[in-house]
Motif scaffolding. Structure first.
Motif, PDB file in Angstrom:
ATOM      1  N   PHE A 124      24.762  21.612  19.609  1.00 37.39           N
ATOM      2  CA  PHE A 124      25.968  20.790  19.551  1.00 37.39           C
ATOM      3  C   PHE A 124      26.814  21.093  20.774  1.00 37.39           C
ATOM      4  N   LEU A 125      27.161  20.057  21.528  1.00 39.16           N
ATOM      5  CA  LEU A 125      28.058  20.208  22.670  1.00 39.16           C
ATOM      6  C   LEU A 125      29.441  19.768  22.205  1.00 39.16           C
ATOM      7  N   ILE A 126      30.380  20.715  22.225  1.00 37.91           N
ATOM      8  CA  ILE A 126      31.728  20.496  21.699  1.00 37.91           C
ATOM      9  C   ILE A 126      32.705  20.577  22.875  1.00 37.91           C
ATOM     10  N   ASP A 127      33.592  19.596  22.992  1.00 37.63           N
ATOM     11  CA  ASP A 127      34.534  19.615  24.113  1.00 37.63           C
ATOM     12  C   ASP A 127      35.711  20.552  23.816  1.00 37.63           C
ATOM     13  N   GLY A 128      36.599  20.703  24.795  1.00 36.29           N
ATOM     14  CA  GLY A 128      37.717  21.629  24.677  1.00 36.29           C
ATOM     15  C   GLY A 128      38.702  21.289  23.574  1.00 36.29           C
ATOM     16  N   ALA A 129      38.661  20.050  23.101  1.00 39.40           N
ATOM     17  CA  ALA A 129      39.537  19.627  22.005  1.00 39.40           C
ATOM     18  C   ALA A 129      38.870  19.813  20.635  1.00 39.40           C
ATOM     19  N   GLY A 130      37.645  20.365  20.631  1.00 45.15           N
ATOM     20  CA  GLY A 130      36.957  20.604  19.368  1.00 45.15           C
ATOM     21  C   GLY A 130      36.219  19.400  18.817  1.00 45.15           C
ATOM     22  N   VAL A 131      35.908  18.448  19.688  1.00 45.98           N
ATOM     23  CA  VAL A 131      35.192  17.241  19.273  1.00 45.98           C
ATOM     24  C   VAL A 131      33.730  17.337  19.703  1.00 45.98           C
ATOM     25  N   VAL A 132      32.820  17.015  18.790  1.00 42.35           N
ATOM     26  CA  VAL A 132      31.391  17.027  19.105  1.00 42.35           C
ATOM     27  C   VAL A 132      31.111  15.858  20.045  1.00 42.35           C
ATOM     28  N   ARG A 133      30.545  16.163  21.209  1.00 43.07           N
ATOM     29  CA  ARG A 133      30.238  15.122  22.189  1.00 43.07           C
ATOM     30  C   ARG A 133      28.766  14.766  22.244  1.00 43.07           C
ATOM     31  N   ARG A 134      27.889  15.736  21.965  1.00 46.93           N
ATOM     32  CA  ARG A 134      26.447  15.464  21.942  1.00 46.93           C
ATOM     33  C   ARG A 134      25.809  16.301  20.846  1.00 46.93           C
ATOM     34  N   VAL A 135      24.780  15.754  20.227  1.00 46.62           N
ATOM     35  CA  VAL A 135      24.023  16.460  19.203  1.00 46.62           C
ATOM     36  C   VAL A 135      22.542  16.325  19.535  1.00 46.62           C
ATOM     37  N   TRP A 136      21.843  17.445  19.537  1.00 47.15           N
ATOM     38  CA  TRP A 136      20.388  17.453  19.681  1.00 47.15           C
ATOM     39  C   TRP A 136      19.818  18.092  18.418  1.00 47.15           C
TER      40      TRP A 136
END
Length: 155
Positions: A124-136
């Motif tokens: 899971f790639l999570i941005d600095g605001a705590g939002v999931v941006r990509r899921v593998w």
């Protein structure tokens, strides 16, 4: 429980780590987080995956991303695993399975006709605001760390 999906808030986590530390999503606020779940420390695929992320650790740092590997292994096992393979990623222990449940990575698996519960290899790639941006999900190790790095650079 619903699994986290892209463009939605990441479930919070607070886990013990190798070296007697702790890591939580709240403490990493403002930084991108690469949260990767792997089935078991010191097994071939999991070792390769952790080595691949370690090899690219400086590139992830330049992209502003923190690497956190999560398994259900005990902290002592993670300490040995990290030392044996000179790993630099943060290794977090999810012995009670709460993070695996929250991220939907505790799944039914099949091997040699046997069905059992285990950790799905997922990132899971999570941005600095705590939002999931990509899921593998169902990750194949070869080339995965490099693919995640490219995505992290795009945040």
């Amino acid at each position: 429980m619903t699994q986290p999906t892209e463009n939605h808030p990441a479930p919070p986590f607070d886990l013990p780590t190798d070296g007697g530390g702790r890591v939580s999503l709240a403490d990493l606020a403002g930084k991108a987080v690469v949260l990767f779940f792997y089935p078991k420390a010191d097994t071939p695929g999991c070792t390769t995956e952790n080595q691949d992320f370690t090899a690219l650790a400086n590139d992830f740092a330049k992209a502003g991303a923190v690497l956190v590997g999560v398994s259900r292994d005990a902290v002592k096992k993670l300490d040995r695993f990290k030392a044996k393979h000179d790993l630099t990623v943060i290794l977090a222990s999810d012995e009670d399975g709460e993070a695996c449940e929250a991220y939907g990575t505790w799944i039914e698996k099949k091997l040699y006709g046997r069905t059992y519960m285990g950790v799905e290899r997922a990132t899971f790639l999570i941005d600095g605001a705590g939002v999931v941006r990509r899921v593998w999900r169902g990750v194949k190790v070869k080339g995965h760390a490099a693919e995640v790095l490219e995505a992290a650079r795009g945040l």
